[in-house]
Design a protein around this motif. Structure first.
Motif, PDB file in Angstrom:
ATOM      1  N   ARG A   1      28.878   0.142  -4.078  1.00 14.13           N
ATOM      2  CA  ARG A   1      30.142   0.867  -4.195  1.00 14.13           C
ATOM      3  C   ARG A   1      30.761   0.626  -5.576  1.00 14.13           C
ATOM      4  NH1 ARG A   1      33.687  -1.014   0.188  1.00 14.13           N
ATOM      5  NH2 ARG A   1      32.025  -0.235   1.509  1.00 14.13           N
ATOM      6  N   ARG A   2      30.723  -0.633  -6.017  1.00 14.05           N
ATOM      7  CA  ARG A   2      31.254  -0.948  -7.357  1.00 14.05           C
ATOM      8  C   ARG A   2      30.472  -0.214  -8.437  1.00 14.05           C
ATOM      9  NH1 ARG A   2      31.647  -6.168  -5.420  1.00 14.05           N
ATOM     10  NH2 ARG A   2      29.692  -6.783  -6.394  1.00 14.05           N
ATOM     11  N   GLU A   3      29.139  -0.213  -8.289  1.00 10.57           N
ATOM     12  CA  GLU A   3      28.292   0.463  -9.286  1.00 10.57           C
ATOM     13  C   GLU A   3      28.613   1.953  -9.330  1.00 10.57           C
ATOM     14  OE1 GLU A   3      24.371  -2.410  -8.886  1.00 10.57           O
ATOM     15  OE2 GLU A   3      24.190  -0.280  -8.365  1.00 10.57           O
ATOM     16  N   LEU A   4      28.797   2.515  -8.128  1.00  8.52           N
ATOM     17  CA  LEU A   4      29.062   3.952  -8.084  1.00  8.52           C
ATOM     18  C   LEU A   4      30.417   4.299  -8.711  1.00  8.52           C
ATOM     19  CD1 LEU A   4      27.511   6.406  -6.229  1.00  8.52           C
ATOM     20  CD2 LEU A   4      29.916   6.630  -5.827  1.00  8.52           C
ATOM     21  N   ARG A   5      31.399   3.443  -8.481  1.00 10.06           N
ATOM     22  CA  ARG A   5      32.716   3.677  -9.097  1.00 10.06           C
ATOM     23  C   ARG A   5      32.600   3.653 -10.613  1.00 10.06           C
ATOM     24  NH1 ARG A   5      35.711  -0.632  -5.202  1.00 10.06           N
ATOM     25  NH2 ARG A   5      36.243   0.759  -3.486  1.00 10.06           N
ATOM     26  N   THR A   6      31.856   2.662 -11.131  1.00 11.04           N
ATOM     27  CA  THR A   6      31.680   2.577 -12.586  1.00 11.04           C
ATOM     28  C   THR A   6      31.000   3.848 -13.104  1.00 11.04           C
ATOM     29  OG1 THR A   6      31.400   0.209 -12.317  1.00 11.04           O
ATOM     30  CG2 THR A   6      30.718   1.125 -14.435  1.00 11.04           C
ATOM     31  N   LEU A   7      29.989   4.289 -12.362  1.00 10.98           N
ATOM     32  CA  LEU A   7      29.259   5.493 -12.761  1.00 10.98           C
ATOM     33  C   LEU A   7      30.188   6.710 -12.780  1.00 10.98           C
ATOM     34  CD1 LEU A   7      26.659   7.019 -13.364  1.00 10.98           C
ATOM     35  CD2 LEU A   7      26.154   7.013 -10.923  1.00 10.98           C
ATOM     36  N   VAL A   8      31.005   6.837 -11.740  1.00 11.17           N
ATOM     37  CA  VAL A   8      31.913   7.996 -11.661  1.00 11.17           C
ATOM     38  C   VAL A   8      32.868   7.985 -12.856  1.00 11.17           C
ATOM     39  CG1 VAL A   8      33.808   9.022 -10.332  1.00 11.17           C
ATOM     40  CG2 VAL A   8      31.735   8.267  -9.167  1.00 11.17           C
ATOM     41  N   ARG A   9      33.360   6.812 -13.214  1.00 14.02           N
ATOM     42  CA  ARG A   9      34.273   6.720 -14.367  1.00 14.02           C
ATOM     43  C   ARG A   9      33.541   7.168 -15.639  1.00 14.02           C
ATOM     44  NH1 ARG A   9      39.042   7.115 -14.177  1.00 14.02           N
ATOM     45  NH2 ARG A   9      38.744   7.393 -16.372  1.00 14.02           N
ATOM     46  N   THR A  10      32.289   6.689 -15.789  1.00 13.03           N
ATOM     47  CA  THR A  10      31.521   7.053 -16.981  1.00 13.03           C
ATOM     48  C   THR A  10      31.311   8.563 -17.044  1.00 13.03           C
ATOM     49  OG1 THR A  10      30.333   4.987 -16.654  1.00 13.03           O
ATOM     50  CG2 THR A  10      29.404   6.509 -18.263  1.00 13.03           C
ATOM     51  N   LEU A  11      31.030   9.146 -15.880  1.00 11.11           N
ATOM     52  CA  LEU A  11      30.725  10.581 -15.851  1.00 11.11           C
ATOM     53  C   LEU A  11      31.952  11.444 -16.119  1.00 11.11           C
ATOM     54  CD1 LEU A  11      28.386  10.710 -12.725  1.00 11.11           C
ATOM     55  CD2 LEU A  11      27.735  10.899 -15.139  1.00 11.11           C
ATOM     56  N   SER A  12      33.141  10.848 -16.021  1.00 13.68           N
ATOM     57  CA  SER A  12      34.357  11.657 -16.131  1.00 13.68           C
ATOM     58  C   SER A  12      34.876  11.761 -17.561  1.00 13.68           C
ATOM     59  CB  SER A  12      35.457  11.059 -15.249  1.00 13.68           C
ATOM     60  OG  SER A  12      35.931   9.864 -15.829  1.00 13.68           O
ATOM     61  N   THR A  13      34.126  11.215 -18.519  1.00 15.19           N
ATOM     62  CA  THR A  13      34.682  11.208 -19.881  1.00 15.19           C
ATOM     63  C   THR A  13      34.763  12.610 -20.481  1.00 15.19           C
ATOM     64  OG1 THR A  13      32.495  10.617 -20.655  1.00 15.19           O
ATOM     65  CG2 THR A  13      34.088   8.827 -20.503  1.00 15.19           C
ATOM     66  N   ASP A  14      33.848  13.490 -20.124  1.00 13.15           N
ATOM     67  CA  ASP A  14      33.897  14.812 -20.753  1.00 13.15           C
ATOM     68  C   ASP A  14      33.889  15.948 -19.731  1.00 13.15           C
ATOM     69  OD1 ASP A  14      31.410  14.262 -19.913  1.00 13.15           O
ATOM     70  OD2 ASP A  14      30.377  14.746 -21.789  1.00 13.15           O
ATOM     71  N   ARG A  15      34.377  15.662 -18.524  1.00 10.79           N
ATOM     72  CA  ARG A  15      34.401  16.714 -17.504  1.00 10.79           C
ATOM     73  C   ARG A  15      35.443  16.378 -16.436  1.00 10.79           C
ATOM     74  NH1 ARG A  15      29.305  14.240 -16.543  1.00 10.79           N
ATOM     75  NH2 ARG A  15      28.289  16.035 -17.463  1.00 10.79           N
ATOM     76  N   ALA A  16      35.681  17.330 -15.534  1.00 17.13           N
ATOM     77  CA  ALA A  16      36.556  17.060 -14.394  1.00 17.13           C
ATOM     78  C   ALA A  16      35.684  16.612 -13.227  1.00 17.13           C
ATOM     79  CB  ALA A  16      37.325  18.311 -14.014  1.00 17.13           C
ATOM     80  N   VAL A  17      36.060  15.489 -12.622  1.00 21.17           N
ATOM     81  CA  VAL A  17      35.353  14.998 -11.440  1.00 21.17           C
ATOM     82  C   VAL A  17      36.353  14.995 -10.279  1.00 21.17           C
ATOM     83  CG1 VAL A  17      34.026  13.114 -10.425  1.00 21.17           C
ATOM     84  CG2 VAL A  17      33.928  13.498 -12.896  1.00 21.17           C
TER      85      VAL A  17
END
Ligand SMILES: Nc1ncnc2c1ncn2[C@@H]1O[C@H](COP(=O)(O)OP(=O)(O)OP(=O)(O)O)[C@@H](O)[C@H]1O
Length: 244
Positions: free
Chosen positions: A170-186
């Motif tokens: 869950r922690r890893e996925l949260r970090t990933l989601v944050r990373t993915l949101s730098t140039d898009r809307a999540v």
């Protein structure tokens, strides 16, 4: 900041049952968490954003694309991870992602690079040639995310992505989601205020198909960013003490 998605007058009925009532919303780059009690309309909103449901009333625009009028191009700019999904276990990770890239209209010449970038983002490059059947549950979820980002979407929609994951994943996925949101809307639906505290820039609160709140996390809480602050603000909203 300019909105990525603009929702105007969005309403949805299942038969005669109103699941969403005339919603207006601006979704900015970054992570928007969608919160609400059971039956609030979260999945309906995500279904409409991800074109699994057809817009009956109102409009959704992703940049200049209308979800109903420009559906093919809208889908090419969209990534979606449903709450439950089945992966083709007989394919390798790379084969599956190549197929997905083709579906999402990634040009043939760019597909190999797109697959590599998606695998790199979810830290599965070393599993590219592994059969999906041989992956763990956490890796399955990461393949699910990889398929959602293989076309470099402007809008990424994740339906309860942390459900069923152990604390580390869950922690890893949260970090990933944050990373993915730098140039898009999540856009992420969740029941977990810990998720919201960890990843959200903006929050949307729905209840009985009605928008109770849309704004930044700190606007919701009055400044706090801990799960307890969000719990308190959420309870106040959904129990009707405060209506914004
Ligand atoms: N296919 C359907 N047919 C009829 N009613 C439906 C259908 N899907 C959802 N609903 C109803 O619409 C309302 C909103 O449902 P939705 O699934 O969007 O809520 P939700 O906020 O995602 O709930 P949960 O947190 O339980 O997943 C609920 O009252 C639900 O019973």
């Amino acid at each position: 900041m300019n909105s990525v998605v603009t929702v105007r007058g969005l309403a949805h009925r299942y038969g005669r049952y109103p699941a969403l009532e005339r919603l207006d919303l601006e979704i900015r780059p970054g992570v928007t968490a969608v919160l609400g009690p059971n039956g609030a309309g979260k999945s309906t909103l995500l279904g409409l954003l991800s074109t699994g449901l057809t817009v009956q009333c109102g409009q959704i625009r992703l940049d200049e694309l209308d979800s109903r009028r420009d559906t093919t191009r809208y889908r090419a700019a969209l990534g979606f991870l449903p709450q439950t999904f089945t992966l083709p276990t007989n394919l390798t990770v790379a084969e599956f992602l190549t197929l997905t890239a083709w579906h999402r209209l990634v040009p043939r010449a760019e597909r190999a690079l797109a697959v590599r970038a998606a695998l790199e983002a979810v830290d599965l490059l070393d599993r590219a040639d592994t059969k999906i059947s041989r992956l763990s549950g956490g890796m399955h979820r990461r393949v699910g995310i990889a398929q959602a980002i293989v076309n470099q979407p402007r809008l990424l929609v994740l339906d309860e992505p942390t459900v069923g994951l152990d604390p580390r994943h869950r922690r890893e996925l949260r970090t990933l989601v944050r990373t993915l949101s730098t140039d898009r809307a999540v856009v992420v639906s969740t029941h977990l205020t810990e998720d919201v505290a960890a990843i959200a820039d903006d929050v949307v609160v729905l209840d009985e198909g009605t928008l109770l709140f849309a704004g930044s996390l700190t606007e919701l809480t009055g400044g706090g960013i801990e799960a307890a602050d969000i719990d308190a603000a959420y309870d106040a909203l959904t129990m009707g003490e405060v209506r914004r």
